[in-house]
Write a protein that holds these residues in place. Sequence first.
Motif, mmCIF file in Angstrom:
data_model
loop_
_atom_site.group_PDB
_atom_site.id
_atom_site.type_symbol
_atom_site.label_atom_id
_atom_site.label_comp_id
_atom_site.label_asym_id
_atom_site.label_seq_id
_atom_site.Cartn_x
_atom_site.Cartn_y
_atom_site.Cartn_z
ATOM 1 N N ALA A 9 113.126 17.791 12.315
ATOM 2 C CA ALA A 9 114.080 16.936 11.735
ATOM 3 C C ALA A 9 113.736 15.510 12.438
ATOM 4 O O ALA A 9 114.098 14.424 11.912
ATOM 5 N N THR A 62 114.934 27.726 10.854
ATOM 6 C CA THR A 62 115.826 28.301 9.712
ATOM 7 C C THR A 62 115.144 29.490 9.152
ATOM 8 O O THR A 62 113.793 29.651 9.262
ATOM 9 N N ILE A 107 124.312 18.476 9.893
ATOM 10 C CA ILE A 107 124.255 18.594 11.389
ATOM 11 C C ILE A 107 125.934 18.599 11.854
ATOM 12 O O ILE A 107 126.067 19.607 12.539
ATOM 13 N N PHE A 134 114.395 22.500 13.749
ATOM 14 C CA PHE A 134 115.514 23.533 13.650
ATOM 15 C C PHE A 134 114.658 25.014 12.880
ATOM 16 O O PHE A 134 114.231 24.637 12.216
ATOM 17 N N ARG A 143 121.134 20.745 4.937
ATOM 18 C CA ARG A 143 121.918 21.281 5.981
ATOM 19 C C ARG A 143 122.298 19.786 6.719
ATOM 20 O O ARG A 143 121.657 18.834 7.054
ATOM 21 N N GLU A 157 117.818 6.518 4.582
ATOM 22 C CA GLU A 157 118.482 7.585 3.616
ATOM 23 C C GLU A 157 119.083 8.805 4.551
ATOM 24 O O GLU A 157 118.340 9.216 5.364
ATOM 25 N N SER A 158 119.996 9.300 3.777
ATOM 26 C CA SER A 158 120.507 10.543 4.325
ATOM 27 C C SER A 158 119.524 11.804 4.316
ATOM 28 O O SER A 158 118.458 11.904 3.523
ATOM 29 N N LEU A 195 112.261 18.748 4.872
ATOM 30 C CA LEU A 195 111.460 18.425 6.139
ATOM 31 C C LEU A 195 111.012 19.938 6.732
ATOM 32 O O LEU A 195 110.367 20.005 7.590
ATOM 33 N N LYS A 229 118.334 10.427 11.443
ATOM 34 C CA LYS A 229 119.153 9.705 12.293
ATOM 35 C C LYS A 229 120.116 10.455 13.007
ATOM 36 O O LYS A 229 120.288 10.106 14.428
ATOM 37 N N SER A 230 121.234 11.283 12.614
ATOM 38 C CA SER A 230 121.933 11.929 13.169
ATOM 39 C C SER A 230 121.590 12.669 14.411
ATOM 40 O O SER A 230 121.845 12.868 15.514
ATOM 41 N N VAL A 274 112.434 23.434 10.433
ATOM 42 C CA VAL A 274 112.750 21.861 9.771
ATOM 43 C C VAL A 274 112.443 20.816 11.055
ATOM 44 O O VAL A 274 112.955 20.931 12.126
HETATM 45 N N1 LIG Z 1 121.924 22.734 11.413
HETATM 46 C C1 LIG Z 1 120.833 22.795 10.841
HETATM 47 N N2 LIG Z 1 120.048 23.741 10.423
HETATM 48 C C2 LIG Z 1 118.723 23.301 9.788
HETATM 49 N N3 LIG Z 1 118.451 21.898 9.405
HETATM 50 C C3 LIG Z 1 119.355 20.913 9.666
HETATM 51 C C4 LIG Z 1 120.725 21.237 10.489
HETATM 52 N N4 LIG Z 1 121.325 20.029 10.683
HETATM 53 C C5 LIG Z 1 120.380 18.905 10.340
HETATM 54 N N5 LIG Z 1 119.173 19.613 9.911
HETATM 55 C C6 LIG Z 1 118.329 19.023 9.041
HETATM 56 O O1 LIG Z 1 117.668 17.837 10.116
HETATM 57 C C7 LIG Z 1 117.235 16.589 9.046
HETATM 58 C C8 LIG Z 1 117.690 15.499 9.518
HETATM 59 O O2 LIG Z 1 119.278 15.522 9.412
HETATM 60 P P1 LIG Z 1 119.984 14.285 9.845
HETATM 61 O O3 LIG Z 1 119.712 13.851 11.258
HETATM 62 O O4 LIG Z 1 121.520 14.807 9.670
HETATM 63 O O5 LIG Z 1 119.892 13.187 8.803
HETATM 64 P P2 LIG Z 1 120.644 11.754 8.696
HETATM 65 O O6 LIG Z 1 121.528 11.562 10.059
HETATM 66 O O7 LIG Z 1 119.410 10.678 8.817
HETATM 67 O O8 LIG Z 1 121.296 11.806 7.468
HETATM 68 C C9 LIG Z 1 117.731 17.074 7.587
HETATM 69 O O9 LIG Z 1 116.644 17.307 6.989
HETATM 70 C C10 LIG Z 1 118.808 18.176 7.775
HETATM 71 O O10 LIG Z 1 118.578 19.179 6.781
#
Ligand SMILES: Nc1ncnc2c1ncn2[C@@H]1O[C@H](COP(=O)(O)OP(=O)(O)O)[C@@H](O)[C@H]1O
Lengths: 359, 180
Positions: free
Chosen positions: A22, A15, B4, A13, B2, A41-42, A277, A46-47, A20
């Motif tokens: 991810a 930003t 997602i 990402f 952030r 962990e969060s 990250l 994963k997402s 980032v």
């Molecule tokens: N829109 C975004 N802009 C910047 N960073 C993002 C965005 N969406 C997710 N991230 C970053 O991507 C990383 C992985 O996020 P995510 O896949 O949601 O983690 P999880 O599902 O394991 O909790 C995190 O550090 C999050 O901050």
Amino acid sequence: MALLEVNDLTVKFYTQDGVVTAVNGLDYRVERGEKFGVVGESGAGKSVTALSLMRLIESPGRIESGEILFKGEDLLEMSEEEIRSVRGNEIAMIFQDAQTALNPVYTVGEQVSEAIRHHLDYDDAEARERTIQLLDRVGIPEAETRYSDYPHQFSGGMQQRAVIAMALSCDPGLLICDEPTTALDVTIEAEILDQIEELADDFDAAVQLITHDLGVIAQVCDRVMVMYAGKPVEKAPVEDLYYDPKHPYTVGLMSSIPRVGDSRERLQTIPGTMPDLVELPTGCSFHPRCPYAEEACTRKEPPLLDPETGAEAAASSAEHAAACLEYTGDLRDGLDYEIEVRGQDPRTDVRQVEGDQDD
Amino acid sequence: MRRIYDSEALHRDDDEAFAPSEEERSVRLQALRSIDSTALSDRLIPTGLRRRAISVDVSTPRTEYSEGEPVPFSVTMKNSLPFPVTVSTASPILWTWTVDGEREASRVPLHEPPAEAGRFRFDRGERKEFRKRWEQMFRVSETEWESAAPGEYTIGAGINVEASDGAALYDETVVRVVPE
Ligand SMILES: Nc1ncnc2c1ncn2[C@@H]1O[C@H](COP(=O)(O)OP(=O)(O)O)[C@@H](O)[C@H]1O
Ligand code: SF4
Ligand SMILES: [Mg+2]
């Protein structure tokens, strides 16, 4: 050929705080009919991994490199139209919050039957009938009446069941579940997990189940990948992971599983938090939180290794692998913990051995 | 961090069963969009002025650090104009920091940004502050890092614009690493 083959996937990402990363050079395979768990962990990525498989990441996010082979075809090379047809027909996804998938202005029945019409070429009456069958099948009582309810008239658990019905209606080869029960309470959680498991078996779908809870993985999955800071740190068949975890982060996750029938909330949690990250720690990303970290851990990043031989694990391997310098011979003192398995429950009690190292 | 699912980086489509729904979020997004007034000011201000309007400053709390001690630094950027300004950058990487000219203290390239411009937006009079840390290490390969020896090091930060315009949008400061 594996059903799903992810090779060297990197998602970033852009930003204003920086780039980032991810998901960072991720490799894994999911076989047909397999239940594959992704835990961490969060913030572990994963997402973003799951959404990348569906090609749902948009600017400022970017899939920077890699391959996502589904039945041998690279999803990243497909046109927008092709990928739309993969979504739903071939790969379906259940989100943590059922409201992400459900549109509040249409009835639940309409939405499921729309998916069916779209994917299976049914006419209205056929789609309606099939929808009622499916709603009933996923445990929604009085399915015929509830067909005309709006999402807000359903409880969270019922909404999630409806989404499961929608996902399965198109007979996908892969069902991605992103923390499908995190928003629900524990009693409903178990029911929903059973449901996913049973339906996946009946429909012969593989499942990629994402969760932050290793207990959930134990209940459902065959194989598991533990993610930390955008990378896999351990991969293993579920039993091997439980009885013989090889990465200190996994050990930490295990000791934070709430124990069934135990009044103590959590035995211990891993101190500290997931790093930013944008700027990962040097060396092994886990070193600031690792109880076994040594000087070497700040200078060298371990790849996934076979813990027995120390050889780098092949991306295609389904064997146990962990990314820790213990297995390269770079640690002076080594890891030192004991896993105590209590009874039938795969949940374990982890003890860190205090004091000087013995070997 | 952030999330997602709460971000704009997620494809949404109400006509697709397996893409997240738009409806749920449209209200929140609208609120965000209405304050974005860059488009107009972009066209009215010449590029040169836009760049002069922005200042960059790098600073560390001290000038001397013991060997191995992390060096925190802060990068402050300010738009001195009373209207929003958007700087067009060479890639989606909006700005970077360096140690002795090495981006993010790495001797290997960390990012391969797509070949397209980025847009770094500043509100009227906006001041942005980024806090970073140099661990007194240089990344020497994909998987290896080395410690910095005692001596002087220049920490720089700049907006990612073409070199000819870079000077105004860059700042640096020197720290000394002393043996313990
Ligand atoms: N829109 C975004 N802009 C910047 N960073 C993002 C965005 N969406 C997710 N991230 C970053 O991507 C990383 C992985 O996020 P995510 O896949 O949601 O983690 P999880 O599902 O394991 O909790 C995190 O550090 C999050 O901050
Ligand atoms: S490499 Fe070092 S810091 Fe990383 S998990 Fe192993 S012991 Fe811990
Ligand atoms: Mg998530």
